[in-house]
Write an enzyme that holds these catalytic residues in place. Structure first.
Site, PDB file in Angstrom:
ATOM      1  N   HIS A  14       9.366  -5.474   8.201  1.00 26.58           N
ATOM      2  CA  HIS A  14       8.321  -6.027   7.139  1.00 26.58           C
ATOM      3  C   HIS A  14       8.627  -6.036   5.634  1.00 26.58           C
ATOM      4  O   HIS A  14       8.093  -6.595   4.811  1.00 26.58           O
ATOM      5  CB  HIS A  14       7.102  -4.801   7.208  1.00 26.58           C
ATOM      6  CG  HIS A  14       5.761  -5.010   6.584  1.00 26.58           C
ATOM      7  ND1 HIS A  14       5.112  -6.390   6.797  1.00 26.58           N
ATOM      8  CD2 HIS A  14       5.125  -4.373   5.628  1.00 26.58           C
ATOM      9  CE1 HIS A  14       4.060  -6.200   5.962  1.00 26.58           C
ATOM     10  NE2 HIS A  14       4.225  -5.138   5.207  1.00 26.58           N
ATOM     11  N   PHE A  38       3.325   5.420   8.176  1.00 26.09           N
ATOM     12  CA  PHE A  38       3.139   3.946   7.647  1.00 26.09           C
ATOM     13  C   PHE A  38       4.584   3.419   7.155  1.00 26.09           C
ATOM     14  O   PHE A  38       4.763   2.220   7.687  1.00 26.09           O
ATOM     15  CB  PHE A  38       2.319   3.833   6.523  1.00 26.09           C
ATOM     16  CG  PHE A  38       1.439   2.403   6.286  1.00 26.09           C
ATOM     17  CD1 PHE A  38       0.783   1.845   7.336  1.00 26.09           C
ATOM     18  CD2 PHE A  38       2.006   1.626   5.191  1.00 26.09           C
ATOM     19  CE1 PHE A  38       0.314   0.600   6.969  1.00 26.09           C
ATOM     20  CE2 PHE A  38       1.327   0.463   4.967  1.00 26.09           C
ATOM     21  CZ  PHE A  38       0.442  -0.258   6.047  1.00 26.09           C
ATOM     22  N   VAL A  39       5.429   4.085   6.818  1.00 22.91           N
ATOM     23  CA  VAL A  39       6.872   3.802   6.296  1.00 22.91           C
ATOM     24  C   VAL A  39       7.609   3.443   7.556  1.00 22.91           C
ATOM     25  O   VAL A  39       8.193   2.427   7.426  1.00 22.91           O
ATOM     26  CB  VAL A  39       7.422   4.905   5.534  1.00 22.91           C
ATOM     27  CG1 VAL A  39       9.068   4.849   5.495  1.00 22.91           C
ATOM     28  CG2 VAL A  39       6.928   4.831   4.128  1.00 22.91           C
ATOM     29  N   ASP A  69       8.963  -8.127  12.310  1.00 25.10           N
ATOM     30  CA  ASP A  69       7.850  -7.248  11.551  1.00 25.10           C
ATOM     31  C   ASP A  69       6.816  -6.414  12.480  1.00 25.10           C
ATOM     32  O   ASP A  69       6.036  -7.374  13.294  1.00 25.10           O
ATOM     33  CB  ASP A  69       7.140  -8.168  10.528  1.00 25.10           C
ATOM     34  CG  ASP A  69       6.108  -7.654   9.548  1.00 25.10           C
ATOM     35  OD1 ASP A  69       5.900  -6.521   9.799  1.00 25.10           O
ATOM     36  OD2 ASP A  69       5.919  -7.945   8.525  1.00 25.10           O
ATOM     37  N   LEU A  74       6.300   2.419  10.235  1.00 24.03           N
ATOM     38  CA  LEU A  74       6.101   1.320  11.006  1.00 24.03           C
ATOM     39  C   LEU A  74       6.605  -0.044  10.043  1.00 24.03           C
ATOM     40  O   LEU A  74       6.902  -0.952  10.888  1.00 24.03           O
ATOM     41  CB  LEU A  74       4.372   1.182  10.802  1.00 24.03           C
ATOM     42  CG  LEU A  74       3.772   0.164  11.554  1.00 24.03           C
ATOM     43  CD1 LEU A  74       4.156   0.052  13.281  1.00 24.03           C
ATOM     44  CD2 LEU A  74       2.411   0.012  11.374  1.00 24.03           C
ATOM     45  N   GLN A  75       6.744   0.166   9.072  1.00 22.33           N
ATOM     46  CA  GLN A  75       7.300  -0.918   8.041  1.00 22.33           C
ATOM     47  C   GLN A  75       8.946  -1.258   8.244  1.00 22.33           C
ATOM     48  O   GLN A  75       9.502  -2.095   8.320  1.00 22.33           O
ATOM     49  CB  GLN A  75       6.907  -0.659   6.517  1.00 22.33           C
ATOM     50  CG  GLN A  75       5.349  -0.592   6.453  1.00 22.33           C
ATOM     51  CD  GLN A  75       5.330  -0.382   4.897  1.00 22.33           C
ATOM     52  OE1 GLN A  75       5.296  -1.239   3.832  1.00 22.33           O
ATOM     53  NE2 GLN A  75       5.115   0.732   4.478  1.00 22.33           N
ATOM     54  N   TRP A  94       0.825  -1.248   0.032  1.00 22.76           N
ATOM     55  CA  TRP A  94       0.045  -0.090   0.064  1.00 22.76           C
ATOM     56  C   TRP A  94       0.819   1.318  -0.103  1.00 22.76           C
ATOM     57  O   TRP A  94       1.755   1.433   0.646  1.00 22.76           O
ATOM     58  CB  TRP A  94      -0.964   0.088   1.132  1.00 22.76           C
ATOM     59  CG  TRP A  94      -1.704   1.206   1.424  1.00 22.76           C
ATOM     60  CD1 TRP A  94      -2.876   1.599   0.575  1.00 22.76           C
ATOM     61  CD2 TRP A  94      -1.512   2.240   2.204  1.00 22.76           C
ATOM     62  NE1 TRP A  94      -3.477   2.864   0.600  1.00 22.76           N
ATOM     63  CE2 TRP A  94      -2.191   3.468   1.603  1.00 22.76           C
ATOM     64  CE3 TRP A  94      -0.569   2.854   2.867  1.00 22.76           C
ATOM     65  CZ2 TRP A  94      -2.495   4.523   2.235  1.00 22.76           C
ATOM     66  CZ3 TRP A  94      -0.406   4.101   3.536  1.00 22.76           C
ATOM     67  CH2 TRP A  94      -1.432   5.203   3.108  1.00 22.76           C
ATOM     68  N   SER A 153       2.787  -7.732   1.419  1.00 22.59           N
ATOM     69  CA  SER A 153       2.004  -6.834   2.224  1.00 22.59           C
ATOM     70  C   SER A 153       0.350  -6.838   1.594  1.00 22.59           C
ATOM     71  O   SER A 153       0.148  -7.819   1.220  1.00 22.59           O
ATOM     72  CB  SER A 153       2.297  -5.383   2.534  1.00 22.59           C
ATOM     73  OG  SER A 153       1.784  -4.958   3.505  1.00 22.59           O
TER      74      SER A 153
END
Length: 242
Positions: free
Chosen positions: A222, A130-131, A194, A133-134, A10, A68
């Site tokens: 991730h 989001f980046v 992850d 978190l990955q 995503w 993902s």
């Protein structure tokens, strides 16, 4: 050997695969953008709309590698368009990204709800979160963050609705019921650290899919294909001969 097709996650684009492509020179590979990402046109809001749009561009009998959100699509394509997919390689995968009472190995439902609300108000900042978190937990966190950031699809007016659709798919999709019907061999690749999708989700896939094997990268988050591209490429090569 069948063509290798790589489906990104995503908010990103085909550019995220650059380190892996460098580790797999001389191979026939396709790296399409997901619907509404990069240069690809938007599809409808349903998972089937996205799967059909991607499947239309796939050669028959390909090795389909999804990461993902791309892994969700790869599973759905393998079920609905089995002639297109000879085997699957799934990274950072889960049949359901939202936790429920009977599915604890996922993101809390309020976490994804907050992401969707935040994206509507501050899309650029939400993509950066989001980046982060990955990349969390990865031994190469800084490099992973830089590569992911460089590969983002901009959250501008041309892409924003499709990106919101993608978050809705992550929040609402549950592919657990279809797993026993996936006949293709599946190689699962997952980072032990992850922070977005626990290893338990990959372990469930390994048990529920009829023909699956799981390999875990002990020091990765991730996106192990970014932090350990050479090791990842070796496993991809092996999976293509399974």
């Amino acid at each position: 050997m069948s063509a290798l097709v790589l489906l990104h996650g995503w908010g990103l684009s085909h550019r995220v695969w650059a380190p892996l492509l460098a580790a797999l020179p001389g191979h026939a590979m396709l790296t399409p953008d997901l619907p509404g990402h990069g240069d690809a046109p938007r599809a409808g809001p349903r998972l089937a709309d996205w799967s059909d749009a991607v499947a239309a561009g796939l050669p028959k009998g390909c090795t389909l590698a999804g990461w993902s959100l791309g892994a969700l699509l790869a599973l759905d394509i393998a079920r609905r368009h089995p002639d297109k997919v000879a085997r699957l390689i799934l990274t950072g995968a889960s049949p359901r990204f939202t936790a429920t009472d009977d599915w604890p190995c996922a993101l809390a439902a309020d976490t994804l709800r907050d992401f969707r609300t935040a994206f509507a108000a501050e899309p650029d900042a939400t993509q950066r979160r989001f980046v982060a978190l990955q990349a969390l937990g990865d031994h190469a966190r800084r490099n992973v963050t830089q590569t992911l950031t460089a590969a983002l699809t901009p959250a501008d007016t041309a892409h924003r609705e499709a990106l919101a659709d993608g978050l809705a798919l992550l929040a609402d999709t549950d592919l657990r019921p279809i797993l026993p019907a996936i006949a293709q061999p599946v190689r699962l690749l997952h980072g032990a650290r992850d922070a977005l999708m626990p290893v338990a989700a990959a372990e469930h896939l390994a048990d529920a899919l009829p023909h699956a094997r799981l390999s875990i990268f002990a020091d990765s988050g991730h996106a192990p294909f970014l932090s350990r591209p050479d090791d990842f490429a070796t496993l991809v090569e092996g999976a293509r001969h399974d």
